[in-house]
Design an enzyme around this catalytic site. Structure first.
Site, mmCIF file in Angstrom:
data_model
loop_
_atom_site.group_PDB
_atom_site.id
_atom_site.type_symbol
_atom_site.label_atom_id
_atom_site.label_comp_id
_atom_site.label_asym_id
_atom_site.label_seq_id
_atom_site.Cartn_x
_atom_site.Cartn_y
_atom_site.Cartn_z
ATOM 1 N N HIS A 121 -1.397 -0.109 -2.496
ATOM 2 C CA HIS A 121 -0.260 0.514 -3.028
ATOM 3 C C HIS A 121 -0.373 0.168 -4.661
ATOM 4 C CE1 HIS A 121 2.032 1.272 0.980
ATOM 5 N NE2 HIS A 121 1.817 2.533 -0.006
ATOM 6 N N GLU A 180 7.145 14.345 1.217
ATOM 7 C CA GLU A 180 6.979 14.091 2.795
ATOM 8 C C GLU A 180 7.076 15.178 3.850
ATOM 9 O OE1 GLU A 180 5.332 12.870 6.041
ATOM 10 O OE2 GLU A 180 5.347 11.306 4.338
ATOM 11 N N ASP A 227 -0.662 10.026 -1.579
ATOM 12 C CA ASP A 227 -0.703 8.913 -0.821
ATOM 13 C C ASP A 227 -0.789 9.479 0.384
ATOM 14 O OD1 ASP A 227 -0.308 6.569 0.527
ATOM 15 O OD2 ASP A 227 1.772 6.066 -0.604
ATOM 16 N N GLY A 232 3.439 19.199 1.251
ATOM 17 C CA GLY A 232 3.139 19.003 0.052
ATOM 18 C C GLY A 232 2.396 20.118 -0.666
ATOM 19 N N ASP A 289 6.275 6.022 3.429
ATOM 20 C CA ASP A 289 6.559 4.516 3.804
ATOM 21 C C ASP A 289 7.204 4.054 2.618
ATOM 22 O OD1 ASP A 289 4.457 4.107 2.007
ATOM 23 O OD2 ASP A 289 3.029 3.388 3.397
#
Length: 415
Positions: free
Chosen positions: A184, A228, A278, A261, A208
């Site tokens: 990250h 998400e 991500d 997305g 996350d």
């Protein structure tokens, strides 16, 4: 009952493989691999689903082999158990399992090997992920804290001896509380520190919360939009992964959008300073997010001087994926900079990329990066700093060989 149990989840298998689609080729393949390995078939049953897919099982003198296919997503699950009561059949089972995997040629594979009976304990279970059909990574599982099958994927959280709480999607390692900073921090800070004043950021995936947490460390950030597809990922992160997101999912500057997305980027009319992809590895819900069309849609949502970052696979064990990702990004962005980080959970030297029309992370000296980190009050990072910024962008010879021809020595070319 002493024996060996092998479980496999194989994804992104080529669609041209007949055994994915039809019962008879699958039956023949299963019989061939077990008989070649020295195991004895005593019965069989295979069923053809409509319009596609097969489930089947071989009854073995040693126990069983069960296989199920999902051609629509290129996925296969396999379950092979052998008893070791009168002789040790472990090597025979491993040969049959490896031959079956090789026949399906998955791009991603997750496998477990469990010792049954005797003195076996739950801690004997291993979590495995194949980086390619011939090379993988494993660690001791410890204790599973949560498991959930959603409309999109299977989620798991494990408490592992080596890496603490570990998050998996469809059997692939995503993040762990002990090593998440390798991923990250570098995914976010390398592009973010090169932007003079990032205010608006978009994260696709990242349920996350780790990427959002790193973005919020830049004091200019006003809004982080996290898109998400699976609400269960966010809820599982809230319940188990606080050491990864540190409360970022509930920060007032973070907006959570539960949707696809690709659809979001296509209809969104806002513009962003940074876009962070991500994502899981290509396949399933994320497959469409690793395409030139999606990269082009993202580029249209960037403000002038903005940048996109993402991971693109391991150049040594996944060279085709790495090279193709750079080629696809280069079809839209004028400057594409690959950079490298050895991520413990991923078991390899991992590739990332920063893509932009104008922003070039290699244009910043060590002193300039250090100055910006100090001016923004960003301290206490466990990996990223001014020196590692430069080091990650230095490419070994074997990686330079994978760069698109138009990139030249420096890695930036014209779209």
């Amino acid at each position: 009952m002493r024996g060996l149990h092998l479980l496999g989840e194989w994804q992104a298998c080529p669609s041209e493989i007949d055994a994915l689609h039809h019962a008879e080729p699958l039956r023949a393949l299963c019989r061939q691999v077990v008989e070649d390995a020295g195991l004895a078939v005593v019965g069989e049953r295979f069923h053809q689903f409509q319009p596609q897919g097969v489930t089947g099982a071989l009854l073995l003198a040693e126990s069983h082999l069960a296989v199920h296919t999902w051609p629509e997503i290129g996925a296969v699950t396999a379950d092979l158990y052998v008893c070791n009561f009168s002789r040790d059949n472990g090597d025979r089972a491993r040969r049959a399992f490896a031959a079956l995997r090789e026949a399906f040629r998955p791009q991603r594979a997750t496998e477990r090997e469990i010792a049954r009976g005797g003195e076996a304990t739950p801690d004997a279970e291993l979590l495995r992920e194949w980086l390619n059909p011939d090379l993988g990574f494993f660690l001791r599982a410890g204790r599973r804290l949560a498991k959930q099958r959603t409309a999109f994927q299977e989620l798991e959280v494990w408490d592992t001896p080596a890496l603490g709480k570990l998050f998996r999607l469809d059997g692939s390692f995503m993040s762990s509380e002990q090593d998440e900073f390798f991923y990250h921090e570098n995914l976010v800070h390398l592009p973010a520190i090169c932007h003079p004043e990032p205010k608006q950021a978009l994260v696709i995936g990242g349920g996350d919360g780790g990427s959002a947490d790193e973005l919020l460390k830049h004091p200019s950030i006003e809004r982080v939009t996290v898109v998400e597809i699976d609400a269960a990922v966010i809820e599982m992160a809230r319940a188990h992964l606080g050491a990864i997101h540190h409360g970022a999912l509930d920060d007032p500057r973070v907006e959570l959008r539960l949707e696809d997305g690709l659809a979001y980027v296509r209809r969104d009319r806002k513009h962003y300073d940074l876009i962070v992809l991500d994502l899981t590895d290509p396949g399933g819900p994320s497959a469409a997010l690793y395409t030139p069309e999606f990269y082009s849609a993202c580029a249209a949502r960037l403000k002038p001087g903005g940048a996109l970052s993402l991971h693109i696979g391991a150049p040594f064990v996944q060279p085709r994926r790495f090279a193709q990702s750079l080629l696809d990004l280069g079809s839209t962005f004028r400057c594409v900079r690959p950079f490298l980080v050895a991520v413990p959970l991923y078991g390899a030297l991992w590739g990332f990329a920063c893509a932009s029309q104008t922003l070039d992370p290699r244009a910043f000296s060590v002193a300039e990066v250090a100055s910006r980190l100090a001016a923004r009050g960003i301290a206490g990072l466990r990996y990223y700093n001014a020196e590692t910024h430069a080091a990650m962008l230095a490419l070994p010879g074997f990686v330079r060989e994978l760069l698109p021809a138009h990139a030249g020595e420096n890695g930036c070319g014209s779209a």
